[in-house]
Enzyme design. Sequence first.
Site, PDB file in Angstrom:
ATOM      1  N   HIS A  44      47.704 -30.025  79.831  1.00  0.00           N
ATOM      2  CA  HIS A  44      47.232 -30.390  78.504  1.00  0.00           C
ATOM      3  C   HIS A  44      45.813 -30.957  78.561  1.00  0.00           C
ATOM      4  O   HIS A  44      45.371 -31.445  79.606  1.00  0.00           O
ATOM      5  CB  HIS A  44      48.194 -31.402  77.875  1.00  0.00           C
ATOM      6  CG  HIS A  44      49.540 -30.816  77.560  1.00  0.00           C
ATOM      7  ND1 HIS A  44      50.557 -31.535  76.983  1.00  0.00           N
ATOM      8  CD2 HIS A  44      50.029 -29.546  77.729  1.00  0.00           C
ATOM      9  CE1 HIS A  44      51.610 -30.753  76.810  1.00  0.00           C
ATOM     10  NE2 HIS A  44      51.315 -29.550  77.262  1.00  0.00           N
ATOM     11  N   GLU A  46      44.363 -33.634  77.532  1.00  0.00           N
ATOM     12  CA  GLU A  46      44.155 -35.032  77.921  1.00  0.00           C
ATOM     13  C   GLU A  46      44.125 -35.180  79.433  1.00  0.00           C
ATOM     14  O   GLU A  46      43.287 -35.894  79.994  1.00  0.00           O
ATOM     15  CB  GLU A  46      45.286 -35.911  77.368  1.00  0.00           C
ATOM     16  CG  GLU A  46      45.465 -35.856  75.854  1.00  0.00           C
ATOM     17  CD  GLU A  46      46.469 -34.780  75.425  1.00  0.00           C
ATOM     18  OE1 GLU A  46      46.373 -33.636  75.927  1.00  0.00           O
ATOM     19  OE2 GLU A  46      47.339 -35.072  74.588  1.00  0.00           O
ATOM     20  N   CYS A  78      51.856 -36.720  78.368  1.00  0.00           N
ATOM     21  CA  CYS A  78      50.464 -37.137  78.550  1.00  0.00           C
ATOM     22  C   CYS A  78      50.309 -38.643  78.373  1.00  0.00           C
ATOM     23  O   CYS A  78      49.451 -39.248  79.004  1.00  0.00           O
ATOM     24  CB  CYS A  78      49.560 -36.408  77.568  1.00  0.00           C
ATOM     25  SG  CYS A  78      49.335 -34.685  78.028  1.00  0.00           S
ATOM     26  N   ASP A 194      46.469   7.151  58.175  1.00  0.00           N
ATOM     27  CA  ASP A 194      45.381   7.018  59.166  1.00  0.00           C
ATOM     28  C   ASP A 194      45.793   7.291  60.604  1.00  0.00           C
ATOM     29  O   ASP A 194      44.938   7.404  61.470  1.00  0.00           O
ATOM     30  CB  ASP A 194      44.785   5.598  59.118  1.00  0.00           C
ATOM     31  CG  ASP A 194      44.233   5.248  57.743  1.00  0.00           C
ATOM     32  OD1 ASP A 194      44.065   6.170  56.924  1.00  0.00           O
ATOM     33  OD2 ASP A 194      43.948   4.059  57.505  1.00  0.00           O
ATOM     34  N   SER A 216      60.038   0.029  55.094  1.00  0.00           N
ATOM     35  CA  SER A 216      61.344  -0.102  54.440  1.00  0.00           C
ATOM     36  C   SER A 216      62.175   1.166  54.508  1.00  0.00           C
ATOM     37  O   SER A 216      63.390   1.127  54.640  1.00  0.00           O
ATOM     38  CB  SER A 216      61.164  -0.486  52.971  1.00  0.00           C
ATOM     39  OG  SER A 216      60.486  -1.711  52.885  1.00  0.00           O
ATOM     40  N   GLY A 291      48.254  -1.348  54.342  1.00  0.00           N
ATOM     41  CA  GLY A 291      47.415  -0.986  53.213  1.00  0.00           C
ATOM     42  C   GLY A 291      47.659  -1.839  51.983  1.00  0.00           C
ATOM     43  O   GLY A 291      48.099  -2.987  52.061  1.00  0.00           O
TER      44      GLY A 291
END
Length: 359
Positions: A44, A46, A78, A194, A216, A291
Amino acid sequence: MARAIALARRGEGRVEPNPMVGCVIARSGRVLGEGFHRRFGGPHAEVVALDRCDGSPRGATMYVSLEPCAHFGKTPPCIDSLIAARVGRVVVAMLDPNPLVRGRGVKGLRKAGITVQTGLMRPDAERVLAPYRNRIVSNRPYVIAKWAQSLDGKLATRSGDSQWISGPGARRIVHRLRARVDAIMVGSGTVLADDPLLTARDVPLRRRALRAVLDSRLRVPNKCQIVDTVGDARTVILTTGKQAKSAKADFLRRRGVEVVGCRERRTQVDLPDALATLAGLGVTNLLVEGGATILTSLFELRLVDEGYVFTAPMFIGGSDAPSALRGKGSATIASATTASSVRVRRCGDDVLHHMRFDS
Ligand code: AOF
Ligand code: ZN
């Protein structure tokens, strides 16, 4: 704190689903050490900053963009390291929404006699940690909507031609985005029109995004680029529970595509459920590239967090040519979806509106 937040951003695309965190340790206006969370599973921020201190951090002030943790995760808490190093004061930008922490870090530090101040530059830290927060608090990814349009707001011509509305400058920005998000999603209409590949190309890859198609009716062709290249990136089709049990779904599965059944809402995939499914697959940042159907639904449900809209100096015209947002639209200007902040940038002759939305 500004420095700590800027450092935090450097972990973007490498630390998710963990938070981007930055940390600076200073005394009398002099920086002793700094660090940030570099990669998922790593130390982390710290602890990195403490390790890198030039001299003893004893009595010094730590500036950290997120509340220090107080739990045993992949690494020890930490706050134990901060207490052991005898840091004098801790300044925190925002409290950790993680239920494992949520105030315990601050409490633990105070209990050990360390002065803690919270809220310094909180709005800035919250902006950086919005994707982390979305997943933890709302169980949904941070949604980035992207599209290219003509100056009259069209995504394509009436025949569906859209290659290319925006220029190479826009393309580069999009590929950099693709190279750092966890997933890229389009609607099935876009796959049919596309035949996109939905991969990041010609840019350094921070992670390999999963490809998702919202479909769907399970219209994705058996033969198309994303199915043919399923070995290159994890590919998930989100469909209805019924379609997920069909022969077509089994065919796609045999090709290596994952077909997942989602909750249904008026014969369509329920979008919030699809997003929750993606969050369950570990998606923190989701790029939606169109789209019109999917963009309209996301905006209507106020699920868009950020937008990248490229506008090219051309007019397409035609009432049958699709624009990004369909449906009934807003009745008044006051109820229109308005960016809470915007950066306008020129890319070649195109204009990029990079927007944030308060959801
Ligand atoms: C980070 N980086 O710099 C800080 C974090 O999965 P773990 O064990 O690494 O713990 C992740 C949690 O630790 C995270 O959700 C947040 O609550 C806390 N702080 N995490 O990945 C950091 N400071
Ligand atoms: Zn920690």
